[in-house]
Enzyme design. Structure first.
Site, PDB file in Angstrom:
ATOM      1  N   ARG A   2      39.140  21.902 -24.809  1.00  0.00           N
ATOM      2  CA  ARG A   2      40.434  21.800 -24.118  1.00  0.00           C
ATOM      3  C   ARG A   2      40.161  21.436 -22.659  1.00  0.00           C
ATOM      4  O   ARG A   2      39.884  22.323 -21.846  1.00  0.00           O
ATOM      5  CB  ARG A   2      41.197  23.124 -24.199  1.00  0.00           C
ATOM      6  CG  ARG A   2      41.520  23.524 -25.606  1.00  0.00           C
ATOM      7  CD  ARG A   2      42.288  24.819 -25.710  1.00  0.00           C
ATOM      8  NE  ARG A   2      42.130  25.352 -27.046  1.00  0.00           N
ATOM      9  CZ  ARG A   2      42.765  24.906 -28.134  1.00  0.00           C
ATOM     10  NH1 ARG A   2      43.663  23.954 -28.013  1.00  0.00           N
ATOM     11  NH2 ARG A   2      42.525  25.412 -29.314  1.00  0.00           N
ATOM     12  N   CYS A  41      46.467  24.710 -30.669  1.00  0.00           N
ATOM     13  CA  CYS A  41      46.913  23.386 -30.204  1.00  0.00           C
ATOM     14  C   CYS A  41      48.419  23.212 -30.402  1.00  0.00           C
ATOM     15  O   CYS A  41      49.112  22.636 -29.561  1.00  0.00           O
ATOM     16  CB  CYS A  41      46.181  22.273 -30.954  1.00  0.00           C
ATOM     17  SG  CYS A  41      44.402  22.345 -30.760  1.00  0.00           S
TER      18      CYS A  41
HETATM   19  C1  BEZ Z   1      43.329  25.891 -32.654  1.00  0.00           C
HETATM   20  O1  BEZ Z   1      43.886  26.851 -33.174  1.00  0.00           O
HETATM   21  O2  BEZ Z   1      43.943  25.063 -31.991  1.00  0.00           O
HETATM   22  C2  BEZ Z   1      41.867  25.734 -32.845  1.00  0.00           C
HETATM   23  C3  BEZ Z   1      41.083  26.869 -32.892  1.00  0.00           C
HETATM   24  C4  BEZ Z   1      39.714  26.729 -33.086  1.00  0.00           C
HETATM   25  C5  BEZ Z   1      39.154  25.471 -33.224  1.00  0.00           C
HETATM   26  C6  BEZ Z   1      39.952  24.349 -33.144  1.00  0.00           C
HETATM   27  C7  BEZ Z   1      41.315  24.474 -32.938  1.00  0.00           C
END
Ligand code: BEZ
Length: 236
Positions: free
Chosen positions: A136, A53
């Protein structure tokens, strides 16, 4: 309807964007009314203070002006609270240097949605992936508040922002010139002309007035110069 789970239908392409009021890092918003006349990309991310993110927010923030030039505003959402959003965005600005991006200020609104009200309305909670985080999701909403494209990615997959921009420009070009765009289209590539449904179009084609290339009767393309598209869509 006791004991029955109420399921909100997921919005679809061509639907009016579901309305909501929300608190964001830039103050309150009334969606989509506040964005009338602009395209808007409403996107969700799973959680603040997570690596994928963070890479996405830095990329989107770096591209905000480019999207603005295409009359498109950005609005983010996660099911975190406002203070988490503020702390995360401050950390990004003050501390994170990534792929040449640093001192990145996220100026577009990030919605707090701890009740998951908005996320549920937009089908961003997909329990097979996570029932506590939004996937997402990317919703392209046009200047009339209609959903024009939807893309979903799982938690582990960061989005391709070149593709989001390409999709935006392709839809704007399709609207402006009444054409469709073929696989991997980029501005300057040939576009697909609709089948000759009207007598006028058929006559022009028969008389060779349109500069077209036909691969078969149902598959014809024509050029539109990149400059023409930039002038029309980006007003350059
Ligand atoms: C992330 O790195 O943004 C992420 C990865 C797995 C679950 C939630 C967020």
């Amino acid at each position: 309807m006791e004991n029955e789970t109420q399921i909100t239908p997921m919005p679809r392409i061509g639907d009016k964007a579901p309305e909501f009021k929300a608190v964001t890092t830039q103050g309150g918003i009334n969606f989509p009314a506040d964005y009338s006349g602009s395209w808007v990309i409403l996107f969700s991310h799973p959680a603040d203070f997570t690596p994928v993110c963070t890479s996405e927010f830095m990329t989107f923030a770096s591209l905000e002006d480019k999207f603005a030039k295409a009359n498109c505003k950005l609005v983010g959402l996660s099911v975190d609270g406002l203070y988490s959003h503020i702390a995360w965005l401050r950390t990004i600005k003050d501390k994170i240097e990534y792929k040449g991006m640093k001192d990145v200020e996220v100026k577009f609104p990030l919605i707090e949605d701890i009740t998951m009200e908005v996320a549920k309305k937009y089908g961003m909670i997909q329990p097979g992936e996570s029932s506590t985080k939004a996937v997402r999701a990317v919703f392209f909403v046009d200047p009339k508040g209609i959903i024009r494209a939807i893309i979903y990615y799982p938690l582990s997959l960061g989005r391709n922002f070149d593709e989001l921009y390409r999709a935006l420009i392709a839809m704007q070009t399709a609207d402006a010139f009444s054409i469709a765009t073929p696989a991997d289209w980029q501005p300057g590539d040939d576009v697909i002309v609709p089948p000759a449904g009207s007598c006028g179009v058929a006559k022009d084609r028969m008389e060779g007035k349109e500069e077209m290339k036909c691969y078969d009767w149902f598959f014809c393309t024509k050029p539109i110069a990149k400059e023409t598209i930039l002038k029309t869509v980006l007003k350059k």
